[in-house]
Design a protein around this motif. Structure first.
Motif, PDB file in Angstrom:
ATOM      1  N   TYR A   1      98.078  82.374   1.291  1.00 55.43           N
ATOM      2  CA  TYR A   1      97.691  81.911  -0.044  1.00 55.43           C
ATOM      3  C   TYR A   1      97.446  83.114  -0.950  1.00 55.43           C
ATOM      4  O   TYR A   1      97.917  83.148  -2.105  1.00 55.43           O
ATOM      5  CB  TYR A   1      96.432  81.056   0.067  1.00 55.43           C
TER       6      TYR A   1
ATOM      7  N   LEU B   1     103.029  79.866   3.862  1.00 58.04           N
ATOM      8  CA  LEU B   1     102.119  78.868   3.298  1.00 58.04           C
ATOM      9  C   LEU B   1     102.778  77.493   3.292  1.00 58.04           C
ATOM     10  O   LEU B   1     102.178  76.491   3.710  1.00 58.04           O
ATOM     11  CB  LEU B   1     101.727  79.276   1.873  1.00 58.04           C
TER      12      LEU B   1
ATOM     13  N   ALA C   1      91.015  80.877  -1.326  1.00 63.43           N
ATOM     14  CA  ALA C   1      91.904  80.420  -0.257  1.00 63.43           C
ATOM     15  C   ALA C   1      91.209  79.377   0.615  1.00 63.43           C
ATOM     16  O   ALA C   1      91.838  78.402   1.051  1.00 63.43           O
ATOM     17  CB  ALA C   1      92.343  81.612   0.593  1.00 63.43           C
TER      18      ALA C   1
END
Length: 220
Positions: A140, A84, A155
């Protein structure tokens, strides 16, 4: 006239020459004569490859969906908090630097599109999201399961929060006020990660990310 090229390469060169013209003057304001001059070919050769100016614009739209090596690399990373962070950093670094004239021309065309029919902007964003959102979303969700992200957002919403901030950075870079962003992308990355719910203590422990110019993104 430019040197003789294979048909596919010549077609690509005409498309590349048309992008900055459409970005600067718009679709209606750009003539095929100007495109031919920019590409170093005759107007007749432009029409040989593209029957109409609309067909040429359609080819530019199609180019948004061409694979990009950096996005493909990100697409195949294992979903995690680290991934991420890497996605946010890589794309932010690209927009903060706008590394070549082609990327700058595409972003100008993106902005121009928003003032006109929005078609280029829609297709560019769809292509970008189609490539990045799956791995961003999975990362996420993985970060939320591990407790690294504390947020009630989905997300997809988190993805678009980040994307909007990155697009603004690209726009400021084009305006000539993005030099500080290119030199120090970390503060922007930290702000985006904080905005989507990454825990403050995790951000505080993050090492300084390297300053680098990421390869061009196909969505601008």
């Amino acid at each position: 006239m430019s040197p003789r090229l294979p048909p596919a390469a010549r077609r690509d060169s005409i498309v590349a020459a048309a992008v900055p013209l459409f970005a600067r003057k718009g679709f209606a304001g750009t003539t095929t004569r100007e495109i031919a001059e920019a590409a170093g070919v005759s107007e007749a050769l432009v029409f040989k490859h593209f029957a109409t100016k609309t067909a040429l614009y359609d080819a530019i739209l199609e180019s948004c969906e061409a694979p990009d090596p950096e996005l493909e690399r990100l697409e195949h990373l294992r979903p995690s908090t680290d991934t991420l962070i890497e996605i946010v950093w890589s794309v932010t670094s690209y927009f903060a630097a706008m590394p070549d004239e082609g990327s700058r021309a595409r972003h100008r065309l993106f902005l121009r599109s928003l003032l006109e029919d929005g078609e280029f902007a829609r297709i560019a964003l769809q292509a970008f999201a189609g490539c990045v959102l799956p791995v961003f979303g999975a990362s996420y969700d993985a970060a939320r399961v591990s407790g690294d992200v504390v947020s009630t957002s989905t997300a997809e919403k988190a993805f678009w929060v980040v994307a909007q901030m990155q697009l603004m950075i690209g726009s400021l870079t084009l305006a000539g006020v993005g030099s500080e962003m290119a030199a120090t992308p970390n503060s922007n990355v930290h702000a985006m990660l904080r905005a989507i719910g990454l825990r403050d203590e995790l951000i505080a422990r993050m090492p300084e990310l390297p300053t680098a110019t990421a390869p061009a993104v196909a969505a601008e």
